[in-house]
Enzyme design. Structure first.
Site, short mmCIF file in Angstrom:
data_model
loop_
_atom_site.label_atom_id
_atom_site.label_comp_id
_atom_site.label_asym_id
_atom_site.label_seq_id
_atom_site.Cartn_x
_atom_site.Cartn_y
_atom_site.Cartn_z
N ARG A 86 0.79 -1.25 0.00
CA ARG A 86 0.00 0.00 0.00
C ARG A 86 0.82 1.29 0.00
NH1 ARG A 86 -4.15 -2.88 -1.74
NH2 ARG A 86 -5.28 -4.06 -0.16
N ASN A 143 -0.20 -1.87 -7.76
CA ASN A 143 -1.42 -1.05 -7.66
C ASN A 143 -1.40 -0.16 -6.42
OD1 ASN A 143 -1.61 -3.48 -6.22
ND2 ASN A 143 -3.85 -3.46 -6.26
N HIS A 159 -3.63 -11.42 -12.70
CA HIS A 159 -4.87 -11.60 -11.93
C HIS A 159 -5.95 -11.89 -12.97
CE1 HIS A 159 -7.78 -10.12 -8.62
NE2 HIS A 159 -8.50 -10.62 -9.60
N ASP A 177 -1.00 -13.19 -1.09
CA ASP A 177 -1.90 -12.12 -1.54
C ASP A 177 -2.27 -11.21 -0.36
OD1 ASP A 177 -3.33 -10.50 -3.22
OD2 ASP A 177 -5.07 -11.80 -3.34
#
Length: 442
Positions: A65, A95, A180, A305
């Protein structure tokens, strides 16, 4: 002067050839020898009596993050959690905010890892319409294990849902790429199911088996046309395992401890949105198929994950709740518990958590206990009975879906290149003699 910096004595060591009693000698962050060594020949001795010395876990799918969402996790807390769980290297996903799409954003993450990390690291670059044409250069950046593609809902321009964009990305490079695989078109068509029900119990119905199967079939066809090897992340369905078994010449396979441990519908009734992740936790017959795929050698890697959110975010009305849960710290203890329950052998666990990642991503000098390799170890007590609790979790969000779960098998120490970074559930300190660094992939 001592011949070695460290000797791990009296342990049962998992080498590529056997799991047997021996000592491990370490010098300059590398494994200098295996056998029987005089304790007086080392500056430091680690007594591993009654313990197993495993290669450090390489967790090749985490979301830390940072930058952009440090309120729920950051590289420091994420790698602390890794160290607590016997993970000595992590591969982090692109991401973030900003997205990791350029050499500049990738270099920024490398710098953050060097400054705040407790274990070694690598950072994926995302593949998108925005950077296609340059990916053949970006996939070879130092500290980049390859390109990651999101076919299903993700962040901004990282979503590559159409075959034309995907084909362009696959034509732009040679290394194995990670994907993904959920079909965004089907997700969009079926989102009304989630909105109407308003409860995570339909998460696996909205994101059904066909959503996964469609995407996996599409990416395999495109990968084969491009002559490009693919790594399918967090596979969840029986149907996909049959398909992937027929495509092992180009496809490697990851499963997560969550999909091997939790099952619908019970997990959603008991945990609500804390069990919500993408792809979703499915019914037991799918879980059984994942275990069969492990037994039959179809699965190459176990990745966590790890994708944390705050409890406040998880308390929003579904489907506004974000998908994802912590996992890097609980990966090994959950899998050790499965070993104790007879679901897999210790040797197969080592293959899935260290040797498998090394092979899939061609990692230099990691993933096995062998002379010349990095001295990365997870030292575990296979008989230790413990309870996983939220208080034990080092991640910034501070929770785990396994709070209160009793397990047999626990990580007693984590060593990164010969430096003890965690011992007996206490973080000892960053490796001052051998600071963390990026993982080299060939």
């Amino acid at each position: 002067m001592s011949s070695y910096d460290l000797i791990i004595k009296n342990g049962t060591v998992a080498t590529p050839g056997a799991i047997e009693a021996m000592d491990v000698a370490v010098k300059d962050g590398k494994i200098a020898g295996l056998g029987c060594f005089d304790a007086g020949s080392a500056a430091e001795v680690f007594d591993a009596t009654g313990l197993h010395v495993l290669p450090g876990v390489i967790d090749t799918q985490v979301h830390f993050r940072e930058p952009g969402a440090e309120h729920k996790e950051d590289i420091a807390h994420g790698t602390m959690a890794a160290a607590m769980g016997g993970v000595t290297a992590i591969f982090e996903m692109p991401n973030t905010n900003p997205l990791t799409l350029t050499p500049e954003t990738h270099a920024d993450k490398i710098a953050r890892g060097e400054a705040g990390g407790w274990v070694d690291f690598a950072f994926f670059v995302g593949g998108s319409a925005e950077n296609v044409g340059k990916l053949h250069e970006y996939e070879n950046l130092p500290g980049c294990p390859g390109i990651k593609i999101f076919m299903g809902s993700s962040t901004g321009s990282l979503l590559a849902k159409d075959d034309e964009t995907l084909a362009k990305i696959l034509a732009d490079g040679h290394r194995r790429f990670a994907v993904h695989a959920e079909d965004e078109y089907r997700l969009e068509e079926r989102k009304h199911i989630a909105e109407k029900e308003g409860h995570p119990r339909v998460h696996n119905i909205w994101r059904d088996e066909e959503t996964a199967v469609l995407a996996t079939n599409r990416i395999l066809k495109l990968a084969r046309a491009a002559g490009r090897p693919v790594h399918i992340l967090h596979v969840t369905t029986a149907e996909e395992m049959d398909i992937l078994a027929a495509n092992k010449d180009i496809a490697t396979v990851e499963v997560t401890p969550n999909h091997l441990t939790l099952a619908a519908p019970d997990c959603y009734e008991e945990l609500g949105s804390l069990a919500q992740m993408n792809p979703p936790v499915r019914e037991k017959h799918h879980q059984d198929a994942l275990w069969r795929a492990i037994e039959q050698g179809v699965v190459d890697v176990i990745g966590s994950d790890h994708a944390p959110h705050t409890l406040e975010e998880k308390a929003k009305p579904y489907p506004q709740t974000p998908s994802g849960m912590t996992g890097v710290q609980t990966l090994l203890v959950n899998m050790l518990n499965h070993v104790n329950e007879g679901r897999l052998s210790l040797r197969r666990l080592v293959e899935l958590t260290s040797a498998g990642p090394q092979r899939v991503y061609n990692i230099a000098c990691k993933g096995r206990i062998a002379k010349g390799y990095d001295a990365d170890f997870a030292i575990v007590d296979l008989k230790a009975k413990r309870t996983i609790t939220n208080n034990w979790i080092a991640s910034k969000c501070g929770w785990t879906p396994y709070d209160g779960k009793k397990v047999t098998g626990w990580v007693m120490a984590t060593l990164v290149r010969g430096n003890v970074v965690m011992r007996e559930d206490e973080l000892v300190g960053k490796a001052s003699g051998a600071p963390v660094r990026f993982v080299e992939t060939l």
